[in-house]
Design a protein around this motif. Structure first.
Motif, short mmCIF file in Angstrom:
data_model
loop_
_atom_site.label_atom_id
_atom_site.label_comp_id
_atom_site.label_asym_id
_atom_site.label_seq_id
_atom_site.Cartn_x
_atom_site.Cartn_y
_atom_site.Cartn_z
N GLY A 1 25.33 68.02 -6.77
CA GLY A 1 26.30 67.51 -5.80
C GLY A 1 25.65 66.75 -4.65
O GLY A 1 26.31 65.97 -3.97
N SER A 2 24.35 66.96 -4.42
CA SER A 2 23.63 66.25 -3.36
C SER A 2 22.94 64.98 -3.85
O SER A 2 22.37 64.23 -3.06
CB SER A 2 22.55 67.16 -2.75
N MET A 3 23.02 64.72 -5.15
CA MET A 3 22.22 63.62 -5.70
C MET A 3 22.68 62.24 -5.27
O MET A 3 21.87 61.32 -5.15
CB MET A 3 22.18 63.71 -7.22
N VAL A 4 23.98 62.06 -5.03
CA VAL A 4 24.44 60.74 -4.55
C VAL A 4 23.76 60.43 -3.22
O VAL A 4 23.29 59.31 -2.99
CB VAL A 4 25.97 60.70 -4.39
N GLN A 5 23.67 61.42 -2.35
CA GLN A 5 23.07 61.20 -1.03
C GLN A 5 21.56 60.97 -1.15
O GLN A 5 20.99 60.13 -0.44
CB GLN A 5 23.37 62.38 -0.10
N ILE A 6 20.90 61.71 -2.04
CA ILE A 6 19.46 61.50 -2.24
C ILE A 6 19.22 60.10 -2.79
O ILE A 6 18.31 59.38 -2.34
CB ILE A 6 18.89 62.57 -3.20
N MET A 7 20.04 59.68 -3.75
CA MET A 7 19.90 58.33 -4.32
C MET A 7 20.20 57.27 -3.27
O MET A 7 19.62 56.18 -3.30
CB MET A 7 20.81 58.18 -5.53
N LEU A 8 21.11 57.57 -2.35
CA LEU A 8 21.43 56.62 -1.28
C LEU A 8 20.20 56.33 -0.42
O LEU A 8 19.93 55.19 -0.05
CB LEU A 8 22.57 57.20 -0.44
N LEU A 9 19.44 57.38 -0.12
CA LEU A 9 18.18 57.19 0.62
C LEU A 9 17.17 56.40 -0.21
O LEU A 9 16.44 55.56 0.31
CB LEU A 9 17.60 58.55 1.02
N ARG B 1 26.82 55.29 21.60
CA ARG B 1 27.27 54.12 22.38
C ARG B 1 27.57 54.50 23.83
O ARG B 1 27.18 53.81 24.77
CB ARG B 1 28.51 53.50 21.72
N ARG B 2 28.26 55.63 24.02
CA ARG B 2 28.65 56.02 25.37
C ARG B 2 27.45 56.44 26.22
O ARG B 2 27.38 56.11 27.41
CB ARG B 2 29.65 57.19 25.29
N MET B 3 26.52 57.17 25.63
CA MET B 3 25.41 57.70 26.41
C MET B 3 24.27 56.69 26.58
O MET B 3 23.60 56.68 27.61
CB MET B 3 24.87 58.99 25.77
N ASP B 4 24.04 55.85 25.54
CA ASP B 4 22.87 54.98 25.56
C ASP B 4 23.20 53.49 25.47
O ASP B 4 22.31 52.65 25.60
CB ASP B 4 21.92 55.34 24.41
N GLY B 5 24.47 53.17 25.16
CA GLY B 5 24.83 51.77 25.00
C GLY B 5 24.23 51.11 23.77
O GLY B 5 24.09 49.89 23.71
N VAL B 6 23.88 51.92 22.77
CA VAL B 6 23.25 51.40 21.55
C VAL B 6 24.28 51.38 20.42
O VAL B 6 25.01 52.36 20.22
CB VAL B 6 22.04 52.28 21.14
N GLU B 7 24.29 50.27 19.65
CA GLU B 7 25.22 50.17 18.52
C GLU B 7 24.55 50.73 17.26
O GLU B 7 23.50 50.26 16.84
CB GLU B 7 25.63 48.71 18.28
N VAL B 8 25.16 51.74 16.69
CA VAL B 8 24.68 52.31 15.42
C VAL B 8 25.84 52.30 14.43
O VAL B 8 27.00 52.06 14.81
CB VAL B 8 24.12 53.74 15.62
N PHE B 9 25.53 52.57 13.16
CA PHE B 9 26.51 52.33 12.10
C PHE B 9 26.63 53.52 11.16
O PHE B 9 25.77 54.40 11.12
CB PHE B 9 26.10 51.09 11.30
N GLY B 10 27.71 53.51 10.39
CA GLY B 10 27.94 54.57 9.42
C GLY B 10 28.40 54.03 8.08
O GLY B 10 29.14 53.04 8.02
N VAL B 11 27.96 54.67 7.00
CA VAL B 11 28.39 54.36 5.64
C VAL B 11 28.69 55.67 4.94
O VAL B 11 27.88 56.61 5.01
CB VAL B 11 27.31 53.59 4.84
N THR B 12 29.84 55.76 4.28
CA THR B 12 30.12 56.95 3.48
C THR B 12 30.31 56.56 2.02
O THR B 12 30.71 55.44 1.70
CB THR B 12 31.37 57.72 3.95
N THR B 13 30.02 57.52 1.15
CA THR B 13 30.19 57.34 -0.29
C THR B 13 31.50 57.96 -0.75
O THR B 13 32.03 58.86 -0.09
CB THR B 13 29.03 58.01 -1.05
N ARG C 1 24.89 53.85 -12.99
CA ARG C 1 24.74 53.02 -11.78
C ARG C 1 24.28 53.85 -10.59
O ARG C 1 23.43 53.43 -9.80
CB ARG C 1 26.05 52.29 -11.46
N LEU C 2 24.87 55.03 -10.43
CA LEU C 2 24.58 55.86 -9.26
C LEU C 2 23.24 56.58 -9.35
O LEU C 2 22.52 56.70 -8.36
CB LEU C 2 25.69 56.90 -9.07
N PHE C 3 22.90 57.07 -10.54
CA PHE C 3 21.81 58.05 -10.65
C PHE C 3 20.57 57.55 -11.38
O PHE C 3 19.65 58.34 -11.61
CB PHE C 3 22.33 59.32 -11.32
N THR C 4 20.55 56.28 -11.80
CA THR C 4 19.35 55.76 -12.45
C THR C 4 18.96 54.42 -11.82
O THR C 4 19.76 53.82 -11.09
CB THR C 4 19.55 55.54 -13.97
#
Length: 409
Positions: free
Chosen positions: A52-60, A214-226, A274-277
């Motif tokens: 169940g963690s493999m999608v995230q490991i493959m994402l890295l 953003r509120r504390m440091d004024g830095v723009e960061v991003f998010g991606v979900t699977t 596609r996801l795991f190889t």
């Protein structure tokens, strides 16, 4: 056809990893200009991660393949609380020593997927206990807590589902999303991290971290979900009737791991390739177009490629050879799971359960009654049948066509 400019988002899009993104255009532009450090957190609740963690490991892995920097965050701090996301009840609390043991055990898996080192795109592994354990409660509440709206936190799915079902959500767990948001801000400051990735159940936590940074440091960061990944029949990835499909060898034999992938539903073969190889998309398109009995060849490729990634090429080759010998040659491959019957023997229902072929003796009895169990090719119906091989003798126990084990004297 992908409209993204960056190699990173094109790769993630083509392989089917993208469910949601925050400001896709800005992330795409950033990934074309610089190396983007990105992280995923893993709570060390067991000595091994499972499928169940493999999608995230493959994402890295994909992040690094596209020339960017993976940050593996071990939740030595957040693991002391436990992520309440989409859970019906609180996790058991682990001791600090047990968490440290689990972190060390899990590390071995990432060594196979990522290149660690000091280079610009080399992966690093960090433990959030390093900064979370040092927090002082009152200063943390004043500095960080003021940026969180309880009204908004109550609206997140991970919280709403527990409350709607009238299941207790402890104040301890409620703090988890604040600490995860703080992780993102801390990683941004320490390592220039600009991206957090995770499963779709992490969307609220990721957005919290983006807003806090953003509120504390004024830095723009991003998010991606699977996308939430389930098999074609609706089952959750990484779970079987016999339990979790663990990644570590000492938690699950390589034969069983290989066989899990070999048993993939026909409809899932292309998606999983596609996801795991790392196979080229053209080759995957050819394999998923196979029909009838030929699709089994694609499943063997899938099982070999995933097992080689997780357990090594040698383990994959041995598992395939065992399968060929067991299924085609009607033999007893040496890589099959085994059970020592001992001088007094073992009842067949108990053997099925001990091997993990059935979840309970009750299920074993049902399978026996259905005629699904064979001992050396002979159908056995009696759950009390005593398997008692002579010293040095080996018998083959089979449940259906896909589960086989050796019973030795």
């Amino acid at each position: 056809m992908s409209t993204y400019e960056s190699a990173l988002l094109r790769l993630l899009d083509e392989r089917g990893y993208i469910h949601q993104m925050t400001d896709a255009a800005a992330l795409d532009a950033l990934a074309t200009k610089q190396i983007v450090p990105g992280y995923i957190g893993f709570d060390p609740t067991a000595p091994s991660l499972h499928v169940g963690s493999m999608v995230q490991i493959m994402l890295l892995r994909r992040l690094q393949q596209a020339g960017h920097k993976p940050i593996v965050v071990m939740g030595g701090g957040t693991g002391k609380i436990g992520d309440p996301s989409l859970r019906d009840e609180a996790r058991s609390l682990l001791t600090t020593d047990k968490i440290a043991e689990n972190v060390a055990s899990i590390r071995r898996i990432f060594d196979r997927f990522l290149t660690f080192g000091d280079g610009p795109s080399d992966a690093i592994m960090v433990d959030n206990a390093e900064w979370l354990d040092a927090l002082e409660y009152i200063p943390f509440l004043r500095e960080v807590g003021q940026h969180f709206s309880v009204n908004r936190m109550l609206s997140f799915d991970s919280v709403k589902q527990r409350l709607d079902r009238e299941q207790s959500l402890s104040f301890l767990e409620f703090n988890y999303m604040i600490l995860q948001a703080y992780d993102f801000r801390e990683l941004s400051q320490r390592y220039g991290c600009r991206l957090q990735m995770g499963g779709s159940d992490q969307w609220g936590n990721i957005v919290n971290g983006i807003e806090l940074t953003r509120r504390m440091d004024g830095v723009e960061v991003f998010g991606v979900t699977t996308p939430l990944l389930t098999t074609a029949d609706g089952a959750k990835m990484g779970k079987t009737a016999a339990g979790a499909v663990w990644l570590n060898e000492d938690a699950l034999p390589s034969w069983d791991f290989w066989q899990y992938w070999r048993n993939t539903d026909d409809r899932d073969v292309g998606k999983f390739l596609r996801l795991f190889t790392d196979l080229p998309l053209e080759e995957i398109a050819r394999l998923e177009s196979l029909e009838g009995a030929e699709i089994n060849a694609a499943k063997i490729v899938l099982a070999n490629e995933v097992t080689a990634l997780v357990r090594g090429r040698d383990a994959a080759s041995k598992a395939e050879a065992t399968a060929r010998e067991t299924f085609a040659g009607n033999g007893a491959g040496e890589d099959l799971p085994s059970l020592v019957a001992g001088p007094d023997g073992v009842r067949i229902a108990a053997a099925l359960t001990e091997l993990g072929f059935t979840a309970s003796n009750g299920e074993a009895k049902r399978k026996l009654a259905e005629g699904a169990v064979k001992l050396d090719g002979a159908i056995i119906h009696d759950p009390m049948h005593l398997i008692q091989p002579a010293t040095g003798e080996t018998l083959r126990l089979s449940l259906g066509k896909k589960k086989h084990a050796l019973i030795t004297g």
